[in-house]
Motif scaffolding. Structure first.
Motif, short mmCIF file in Angstrom:
data_model
loop_
_atom_site.label_atom_id
_atom_site.label_comp_id
_atom_site.label_asym_id
_atom_site.label_seq_id
_atom_site.Cartn_x
_atom_site.Cartn_y
_atom_site.Cartn_z
N GLU A 5 -39.63 -3.60 -8.28
CA GLU A 5 -38.88 -4.07 -9.44
C GLU A 5 -37.42 -3.60 -9.36
N LEU A 6 -37.24 -2.33 -9.00
CA LEU A 6 -35.88 -1.78 -8.96
C LEU A 6 -35.05 -2.40 -7.84
N ILE A 7 -35.70 -2.64 -6.70
CA ILE A 7 -34.97 -3.27 -5.59
C ILE A 7 -34.49 -4.65 -6.03
N GLU A 8 -35.33 -5.34 -6.79
CA GLU A 8 -34.97 -6.66 -7.31
C GLU A 8 -33.82 -6.55 -8.34
N ARG A 9 -34.02 -5.67 -9.33
CA ARG A 9 -33.05 -5.58 -10.43
C ARG A 9 -31.68 -5.07 -9.97
N VAL A 16 -33.70 2.99 2.70
CA VAL A 16 -33.61 2.85 1.25
C VAL A 16 -35.00 2.88 0.60
N GLU A 17 -35.87 2.04 1.12
CA GLU A 17 -37.19 1.90 0.51
C GLU A 17 -38.01 3.20 0.64
N THR A 18 -37.96 3.78 1.84
CA THR A 18 -38.73 5.02 2.05
C THR A 18 -38.17 6.16 1.21
N SER A 19 -36.86 6.17 1.06
CA SER A 19 -36.29 7.27 0.27
C SER A 19 -36.72 7.14 -1.19
N ARG A 62 -33.09 4.80 -7.98
CA ARG A 62 -34.13 5.78 -7.63
C ARG A 62 -34.57 6.60 -8.85
N GLU A 63 -33.62 6.87 -9.74
CA GLU A 63 -33.95 7.74 -10.87
C GLU A 63 -34.91 7.09 -11.85
N PHE A 64 -34.99 5.75 -11.80
CA PHE A 64 -35.87 5.05 -12.74
C PHE A 64 -37.31 4.94 -12.22
N ILE A 65 -37.58 5.53 -11.06
CA ILE A 65 -38.95 5.47 -10.53
C ILE A 65 -39.88 6.34 -11.38
N HIS A 66 -39.33 7.46 -11.87
CA HIS A 66 -40.22 8.34 -12.64
C HIS A 66 -39.98 8.19 -14.15
N ASP A 67 -40.98 8.59 -14.93
CA ASP A 67 -40.87 8.53 -16.39
C ASP A 67 -39.95 9.64 -16.88
N MET A 68 -39.27 9.36 -17.97
CA MET A 68 -38.41 10.40 -18.56
C MET A 68 -38.09 10.01 -20.00
N ASP A 69 -37.63 11.00 -20.77
CA ASP A 69 -37.22 10.73 -22.14
C ASP A 69 -35.70 10.75 -22.28
N LEU A 70 -35.06 11.40 -21.32
CA LEU A 70 -33.61 11.57 -21.40
C LEU A 70 -33.02 11.43 -20.00
N LEU A 71 -31.96 10.65 -19.91
CA LEU A 71 -31.32 10.46 -18.60
C LEU A 71 -29.85 10.87 -18.67
N PHE A 72 -29.46 11.73 -17.76
CA PHE A 72 -28.06 12.13 -17.64
C PHE A 72 -27.41 11.27 -16.56
N GLY A 124 -40.24 9.08 -5.46
CA GLY A 124 -41.33 8.85 -6.41
C GLY A 124 -42.48 9.81 -6.16
N LEU A 125 -42.73 10.08 -4.89
CA LEU A 125 -43.84 10.99 -4.55
C LEU A 125 -43.56 12.41 -5.03
N ILE A 126 -42.33 12.88 -4.83
CA ILE A 126 -42.09 14.28 -5.26
C ILE A 126 -42.15 14.39 -6.79
N TRP A 127 -41.92 13.26 -7.47
CA TRP A 127 -42.07 13.27 -8.94
C TRP A 127 -43.53 13.00 -9.34
N ASP A 128 -44.39 12.89 -8.36
CA ASP A 128 -45.83 12.71 -8.59
C ASP A 128 -46.16 11.41 -9.32
#
Lengths: 254, 325
Positions: B121-125, B97-100, B151-161, B105-109
């Motif tokens: 934070e996400l693992i906690e929440r 889980v953690e590595t994935s 996982r989707e909240f690791i990277h920044d975004m303006d719109l989430l589907f 996060g890495l591929i999203w730079d």
């Protein structure tokens, strides 16, 4: 970090099964140390070209190094299959990447596995066989080029196969069958010129023949003018297969 | 993001697969920090719409801009600023889980330090502490879903589907996820949200579009939809006896009834209808014919689900009517 580095790192971390990799490495070494030693006593040394004479075990060891190229190629198809099966294919394409970047990242990861695996087999096999090898710069460039083109061909072949087949099980069976066809109609185990005409003809179409011949010629400084022609054929085969893979890849429905 | 009034602006978007019309002339828009719900029965065209808006599928016709970028020509720019939680599973099978999360996060730079902080934070929440070292292949469906959303909240975004993001989650985790999404909306995130759980839509969405057979049949706030299509249009009744064969079919076949459901635990029948004044006498008449006694009958407060069923069923009837001429 560069987009390709990120995707290649992911492909290597997420989609490579370490146990499969280990056995893919063991497999060529098995040929080198079991078949090579077993047949060395009954197959006399022969001329490779350019007046270079080598033993059968060295002949086979060079062939076994190029075997890793096919194994790495199969990995390309497996990576794509895992991503499609696990929903990561769509996930990545909905990220800041293009289809071209994704497919190239698989090819590059495959090259890393292919070249890395070949190097490892080479380092494990040749010192044990007691071979003293001193290839020229030109020779080294030849065998590296052979490995790169070979990995590209078999990577692209596995990607095209993976797109065309409906299940990962079918992919495994068909790719294993194809693996043996490529293997036994190539010059990995025997020189094509000493094989029956039918097999010799098939081996002339087989890219593994050219990968192996060019690799041996580069490694043992046995390059003849024929090697340039073989290199040309291999470049064309790799390019055609790459185009086929890209066209097949574009057909994947999401 | 370019300066555009709408985060998503869609005009007559259409997707056809051969003869099959999957999405037909869909038109809508969403504003910044809005949770826009997309509701519809299975196969209505929700996921196809998401696939078009995330540039995975090219539209057959129509125009759309996402975050001010043209859907057809600026796909890459769109994808850099959006996040997507797909309806289907999506996970890296060779990782825990953690590595994935780390690799994602890495591929999203995402920079390493920020990546680490966000993962913690996400693992906690999302309550993933107990299985953070577990291989993704060994996770239960609900755990895997949690990972996929987090996982989707690791990277920044303006719109989430979010395409049915809470499928397989237990009620506590589901509420936790929805509250986290609400927090992100307060920070300026815009959400495009599909679900089958209408309470969720009611809890989260500012506006809802109802899609049926590829066409949007209504767009409004959840409250207005309930008022317009669900208000006083659910009739509930109980019988003293068990219903004999044919009773339910008889009730359901009434033209003014959109649907009939039966709750075994309370032994309550519930009909959705736009004409309760016609339905109640009909129920009495049919019960009488089957020699059944109605122990209670009343007009219940409508839910968004009633409104949804009414809208879709009426739309289906209209479509059928048009087809039969």
């Amino acid at each position: 970090m560069n987009v390709y580095l990120r995707l290649v790192y992911r492909n290597l971390r997420a989609n490579l099964d370490k146990i499969s990799l280990f056995f893919e490495l063991i497999f060529p070494l098995f040929f080198v140390f079991v078949q090579g030693y077993a047949l060395n006593g009954i197959v006399p040394p022969f001329e490779l070209g350019n007046g270079v004479v080598i033993s059968y075990s060295l002949f086979l060891a060079a062939g076994a190094v190029t075997l890793t190229v096919i194994n790495a190629g199969t990995n390309a198809g497996t990576q794509l299959w895992y991503d499609r099966k696990n929903g990561m294919f769509e996930q990545i394409l909905m990220g800041p990447f293009t289809r071209a970047q994704y497919i190239l990242s698989i090819i590059i990861a495959t090259l890393v596995i292919g070249i890395g695996g070949s190097l490892l087999v080479f380092l494990l096999a040749f010192p044990v066989l007691g071979a003293s090898i001193s290839p020229t710069i030109q020779g080294a460039a030849l065998f590296v080029l052979a490995l790169i083109l070979g990995t590209m061909f078999f990577g692209a072949f596995a990607i095209a196969l993976s797109v065309g087949l409906k299940s990962s099980e079918t992919f495994q069976i068909v790719s294993t069958f194809a693996f043996f066809v490529f293997l036994f109609t190539s010059t990995v185990f025997f020189p094509a010129t000493k094989a029956p005409p039918a097999i010799e003809t098939v081996s002339l179409l087989n890219p593994l023949t050219y990968v192996t011949d060019i690799f041996r010629a580069g490694l043992f400084n046995a390059a003849t003018p024929l090697v340039s022609l073989e290199l040309g054929v291999l470049v064309v085969e790799a390019a055609v297969m790459f185009v086929i893979a890209v066209l097949a890849f574009r057909r994947i429905r999401v | 993001m370019t300066t555009s009034e709408y985060v998503i602006d869609v005009k007559d978007l259409t997707k056809r697969f051969g003869e099959k019309m999957a999405v037909e002339n869909v038109t809508f828009n969403t504003k910044r920090s809005e949770v826009f719900g997309f509701l519809g029965p299975n196969g209505a065209g929700k996921t196809t719409t998401i696939k078009m808006l995330t540039t995975l599928l090219p539209p057959t016709s129509g125009t759309a801009s996402v975050l001010g970028f043209d859907l057809k020509t600026q796909g890459r720019k769109i994808r850099e600023r959006i996040g997507v939680v797909q309806q289907q599973d999506s996970f890296d099978q060779g990782l825990n889980v953690e590595t994935s999360m780390e690799v994602y996060g890495l591929i999203w730079d995402v920079p390493k330090k920020l990546r680490r902080d966000r993962i913690d934070e996400l693992i906690e929440r999302f309550g993933m502490h107990d299985f953070r070292k577990l291989a993704t292949l060994d996770l239960s469906a609900g755990q895997r879903r949690r990972l996929q959303v987090a996982r989707e909240f690791i990277h920044d975004m303006d719109l989430l589907f979010l395409d049915e993001p809470t499928v397989g989650l237990d009620p506590i985790v589901r509420r936790n996820v929805l509250d986290y999404i609400k927090d992100k909306v307060k920070d300026g995130l815009t959400i495009f949200f599909t679900t089958h759980i209408l309470e969720e839509a009611e809890y989260l969405c500012d506006r809802i579009a109802v899609i049926n057979q590829g066409r949007i049949i209504q767009i409004d706030t959840p409250g207005n939809l309930k008022r317009r299509f669900g208000s006083a249009k659910a009739v509930e009744f109980n019988l003293q006896e068990e219903s004999p064969p044919g009773f339910v079919e008889n009730i359901s076949s009434q033209e003014s009834i959109s649907s009939l459901t039966y709750d075994k635990s309370t032994k309550t029948y519930r009909t959705t209808t736009s004409r309760p004044e016609l339905v109640i006498p009909e129920i009495y008449r049919i019960a009488d014919r089957f020699r059944l006694t109605i122990s209670s009958i009343f007009i219940a407060q409508a839910t968004l689900e009633d409104a949804f069923i009414n809208m879709v069923t009426e739309d289906d009837k209209e479509t059928k009517g048009r087809e039969t001429g």
